[in-house]
Design an enzyme around this catalytic site. Structure first.
Site, PDB file in Angstrom:
ATOM      1  N   SER A 111      -2.540  25.252  10.854  1.00 20.59           N
ATOM      2  CA  SER A 111      -3.819  25.369  11.556  1.00 20.59           C
ATOM      3  C   SER A 111      -3.659  25.564  13.068  1.00 20.59           C
ATOM      4  CB  SER A 111      -4.671  24.150  11.233  1.00 20.59           C
ATOM      5  OG  SER A 111      -5.967  24.352  11.722  1.00 20.59           O
ATOM      6  N   HIS A 112      -4.179  24.620  13.826  1.00 19.86           N
ATOM      7  CA  HIS A 112      -4.192  24.771  15.290  1.00 19.86           C
ATOM      8  C   HIS A 112      -2.880  24.330  15.936  1.00 19.86           C
ATOM      9  CE1 HIS A 112      -5.472  20.842  13.956  1.00 19.86           C
ATOM     10  NE2 HIS A 112      -4.981  20.370  15.079  1.00 19.86           N
ATOM     11  N   ASP A 275      -8.925  29.421  15.719  1.00 21.72           N
ATOM     12  CA  ASP A 275      -7.609  28.777  15.694  1.00 21.72           C
ATOM     13  C   ASP A 275      -6.642  29.537  14.798  1.00 21.72           C
ATOM     14  OD1 ASP A 275      -8.637  28.073  13.198  1.00 21.72           O
ATOM     15  OD2 ASP A 275      -7.655  26.114  13.202  1.00 21.72           O
ATOM     16  N   ASP A 277      -5.481  29.394  11.742  1.00 25.53           N
ATOM     17  CA  ASP A 277      -5.824  29.830  10.392  1.00 25.53           C
ATOM     18  C   ASP A 277      -7.283  30.276  10.267  1.00 25.53           C
ATOM     19  OD1 ASP A 277      -6.663  27.194  10.797  1.00 25.53           O
ATOM     20  OD2 ASP A 277      -6.594  26.733   8.675  1.00 25.53           O
ATOM     21  N   ASP A 279     -10.259  28.849  10.848  1.00 22.05           N
ATOM     22  CA  ASP A 279     -11.400  28.041  10.408  1.00 22.05           C
ATOM     23  C   ASP A 279     -12.158  27.383  11.561  1.00 22.05           C
ATOM     24  OD1 ASP A 279      -9.397  26.232  10.877  1.00 22.05           O
ATOM     25  OD2 ASP A 279      -9.441  25.296   8.892  1.00 22.05           O
ATOM     26  N   ARG A 280     -11.563  27.373  12.765  1.00 18.80           N
ATOM     27  CA  ARG A 280     -12.274  26.772  13.904  1.00 18.80           C
ATOM     28  C   ARG A 280     -12.828  27.831  14.838  1.00 18.80           C
ATOM     29  NH1 ARG A 280      -8.978  21.649  16.131  1.00 18.80           N
ATOM     30  NH2 ARG A 280      -8.455  20.749  14.109  1.00 18.80           N
ATOM     31  N   GLU A 362     -16.980  17.903  15.143  1.00 17.21           N
ATOM     32  CA  GLU A 362     -16.881  18.056  16.595  1.00 17.21           C
ATOM     33  C   GLU A 362     -15.648  18.843  17.015  1.00 17.21           C
ATOM     34  OE1 GLU A 362     -14.015  16.479  17.778  1.00 17.21           O
ATOM     35  OE2 GLU A 362     -13.823  15.778  15.711  1.00 17.21           O
ATOM     36  N   LYS A 374     -14.383  25.277   6.697  1.00 17.18           N
ATOM     37  CA  LYS A 374     -15.047  25.686   7.921  1.00 17.18           C
ATOM     38  C   LYS A 374     -14.659  27.132   8.196  1.00 17.18           C
ATOM     39  CE  LYS A 374     -11.624  23.095  10.679  1.00 17.18           C
ATOM     40  NZ  LYS A 374     -11.030  22.111   9.766  1.00 17.18           N
ATOM     41  N   ARG A 494      -7.613   9.803  19.563  1.00 15.81           N
ATOM     42  CA  ARG A 494      -8.802  10.564  19.959  1.00 15.81           C
ATOM     43  C   ARG A 494      -9.923   9.579  20.265  1.00 15.81           C
ATOM     44  NH1 ARG A 494      -6.852  15.380  18.595  1.00 15.81           N
ATOM     45  NH2 ARG A 494      -6.177  15.885  16.482  1.00 15.81           N
TER      46      ARG A 494
HETATM   47  C1  VG1 Z   1      -8.300  17.400  13.164  1.00 16.38           C
HETATM   48  C2  VG1 Z   1      -9.782  17.360  13.474  1.00 16.38           C
HETATM   49  C3  VG1 Z   1     -10.585  17.327  12.191  1.00 16.38           C
HETATM   50  C4  VG1 Z   1     -10.198  18.520  11.322  1.00 16.38           C
HETATM   51  C5  VG1 Z   1      -8.693  18.536  11.091  1.00 16.38           C
HETATM   52  C6  VG1 Z   1      -8.237  19.764  10.332  1.00 16.38           C
HETATM   53  O1  VG1 Z   1      -7.926  16.237  12.462  1.00 16.38           O
HETATM   54  O2  VG1 Z   1     -10.092  16.253  14.287  1.00 16.38           O
HETATM   55  O3  VG1 Z   1     -11.949  17.326  12.494  1.00 16.38           O
HETATM   56  O4  VG1 Z   1     -10.853  18.464  10.088  1.00 16.38           O
HETATM   57  O5  VG1 Z   1      -8.022  18.524  12.338  1.00 16.38           O
HETATM   58  O6  VG1 Z   1      -8.587  20.934  11.013  1.00 16.38           O
HETATM   59  P1  VG1 Z   1      -7.246  14.967  13.188  1.00 16.38           P
HETATM   60  O7  VG1 Z   1      -6.926  14.002  12.087  1.00 16.38           O
HETATM   61  O8  VG1 Z   1      -6.042  15.488  13.921  1.00 16.38           O
HETATM   62  O9  VG1 Z   1      -8.259  14.438  14.156  1.00 16.38           O
HETATM   63  V1  VG1 Z   1      -7.648  22.337  10.842  1.00 16.38           V
HETATM   64  O10 VG1 Z   1      -8.347  23.509  11.782  1.00 16.38           O
HETATM   65  O11 VG1 Z   1      -6.194  21.758  10.846  1.00 16.38           O
HETATM   66  O12 VG1 Z   1      -7.808  22.801   9.212  1.00 16.38           O
HETATM   67 CO    CO Z   2      -7.653  25.346  11.292  1.00 19.24          CO
END
Ligand code: VG1
Ligand code: CO
Length: 541
Positions: A111-112, A275, A277, A279-280, A362, A374, A494
């Site tokens: 992901s990010h 991001d 992948d 989804d953000r 958020e 998402k 966080r």
């Molecule tokens: C983070 C975000 C959460 C999101 C998750 C996966 O998780 O806060 O809202 O669902 O990433 O997003 P964490 O546990 O690091 O706070 V992604 O774009 O990785 O699919």
């Molecule tokens: Co993502």
């Protein structure tokens, strides 16, 4: 062929929707294979089923596809649908799983998180509804890894991912499709592209930053192709294995080039980024950053602008740390609103049961019942559709929204890569202290509730405990603390801060100023800077 394992695999954290680790860890012999074996042994319907497979293009993506194809064939999968260059965004994968009646999907992404040989890699598992695997499935996969002593794989040469085509590995069919097309068709069903086109071409210049990650080819086809914006509108549009060294996280810190263009320049009226992948999403107007919690509220308040949602909303859901801005809209619309723990998987049941239409987090995540993830570009199109109908700027739309519903000043402070023990101690100390806080004064207000959030799923009745420490004040202000489940280095703390101001109040203040008393109080109370040695957060949103 059966490959015997000499050492047990113990690296999967239970409770996450997959495995996210450094690329180096994934390169250890049998590491990826062990996890994939556990998935293929656990997912139901593998023998004779259809599986969707693709990723965000990061280092390791193509190799993992080849390994998984050979293992899927060994496990009797009937067909694997994968994509040209292995490029498949998370929302596009979710759509494919649903439209192809697959048993699920494997999405190769962290992901990010950053990518490349020195970055991270990940294997995410989605179920037959197209959504992230529920905890019951990831826990079962985890227990399977614990007793794994061998994995099954077929000896076969690599399948070409260069073009669309159909192949066979033993009895299994491999279909290599264009991973963009189906997603674009889905967007065309939901949005009126002609209307967006007229508005944008009538002097509303936009810019999109794909951050060298998966959304580049999707955005080019949607924005430069269908909407007809000038070539080059999609910046960093070619997926690179290391994302060009950048961190594919669309926030003000990691997407600062785009943020500078919009917040300090006059060239563009609208900017967005997604991001790794896809989804953000981050939405920006000229001189205006849209807080993701506000973004969800704006989408909910303006569904009548969007053909795909013209019938209105069944209900909405937000993750617990997300601000209550969308709840106020739900109340106005007289529809139910749900508060779930962090993570998209918790929206799955509500969407499947048709209790909600829109949901969001958020953390720059918004989505709807069109898929079970998402969806970054969907949110960008939704925003463009609203602006095209209202023919106004982002800043004007926000002003109108707040003057009707009031403003939830909001910020998230991240302290990244803290020593794990320090973070854990800080967190558990605060958890123990919470009951004593109720009824006392915090940042000049009375504490009405202080607890560790637990969620009762209204659909399957399951209860998920310990989802974040929250301190609720009598004026509706909140402070929430969580430890991240997606970081790969040390721990990330966080802190989510929120304060509501009525429509009649001052709606044009800086969030950090409005929230300063809460920020100071939580720092002192939880001893954050003192214990971490970090005078300020690494990322402020
Ligand atoms: C983070 C975000 C959460 C999101 C998750 C996966 O998780 O806060 O809202 O669902 O990433 O997003 P964490 O546990 O690091 O706070 V992604 O774009 O990785 O699919
Ligand atoms: Co993502």
């Amino acid at each position: 062929m059966q490959v015997r394992l000499t050492a047990p695999f113990t690296d999967q954290k239970p409770g996450t929707s997959g495995l996210r680790k450094s690329s180096k860890q994934f390169q250890q012999p049998h590491y990826l294979e062990s996890f994939v074996e556990a998935i293929l042994r656990t997912l139901s319907g593998v023998r004779g089923g259809i599986l969707v497979l693709g990723g965000d293009g990061r280092f390791g993506n193509k190799n993992a596809i080849q390994v998984i194809l050979r293992m899927a064939a060994a496990h009797g999968v009937r067909k694997v649908i994968t994509t040209v260059d292995g490029i498949l965004s998370t929302p596009a994968a979710s759509h494919l799983i649903r439209s192809q009646h697959a048993i699920g999907g494997i999405i190769l992404s962290a992901s990010h998180n950053s990518g490349g040989p020195d970055g991270d890699f990940g294997v995410k598992i989605n179920g037959a509804n197209g959504g992230p695997a529920p905890e019951s499935l990831t826990n079962a996969i985890y227990s399977c890894t614990q007793s794994l002593d061998a994995y099954q794989i077929i000896d076969h040469s690599n399948i070409s991912l260069d073009y669309v085509g159909t192949y066979a590995i033993s009895l299994m069919e491999v279909e290599v499709i264009d991973g963009i097309e189906d997603y674009v068709l889905l967007m065309q069903k939901l949005f009126d592209f002609d209307r967006i086109k007229d508005f944008i071409n009538d002097d509303f210049p936009i810019v999109f930053d794909a951050l060298n990650a998966v959304t580049g080819p999707y955005a080019k086809r949607l924005l430069e192709g269908l909407i007809g914006v000038p070539n080059g509108t999609v910046r960093n549009g070619i997926p690179l294995e290391d994302f060009g060294g950048c961190h594919p996280d669309p926030n003000l810190t990691y997407a600062h080039e785009l943020a500078d263009l919009l917040l300090h320049g006059k060239q563009y009226c609208f900017g967005a980024a997604c991001d790794g992948d896809g989804d953000r999403n981050m939405i920006l107007g000229q001189g205006c950053f849209v807080n993701p919690s506000d973004s969800l509220a704006v989408l909910a308040a303006n569904t009548s602008c969007v053909p795909g949602y013209s019938e209105g909303l069944r209900g909405i859901a937000r993750s617990m740390p997300t601000s209550s801005a969308v709840d106020v809209v739900a109340k106005d619309l007289n529809i139910p609103s749900f508060e779930t723990p962090t993570g998209w998987k918790f929206f799955g049941n509500l969407l499947d049961a048709d209790l909600i239409t829109l949901c969001g987090e958020e953390s720059f995540g918004t989505g709807s019942n069109h898929v079970r993830e998402k969806d970054g570009l969907w949110a960008v199109l939704f925003w463009l559709q609203i602006l095209s109908n209202k023919r106004c700027s982002v800043a004007e739309l926000m002003k109108q929204h707040w003057s009707r519903f009031g403003r939830h000043y909001y910020s998230r402070h991240d302290y990244e890569a803290i020593d794990s023990e320090t973070a854990y101690d800080l967190y558990s100390r605060l958890e123990l202290m919470l009951p004593n806080l109720v009824g006392t004064s915090f940042a000049g207000r009375h504490v009405s509730l202080a607890d560790n959030f637990s969620y009762h799923d209204p659909v399957d009745g399951s209860i998920t405990n310990k989802q974040g420490l929250r301190i609720l004040l009598d004026d509706g202000s909140r402070v929430v603390l969580r430890l991240s489940g997606t970081g790969t280095q040390g721990a990330t703390l966080r802190i989510y801060l929120e304060k509501y101001v009525q429509p009649t109040g001052d709606l044009n203040q800086l969030p950090q100023n409005v929230l300063s008393a809460l920020i100071k109080e939580i720092d002192a109370y939880a001893e954050i800077s003192q214990r971490t040695g970090m005078p300020c957060p690494t990322v402020i949103t």
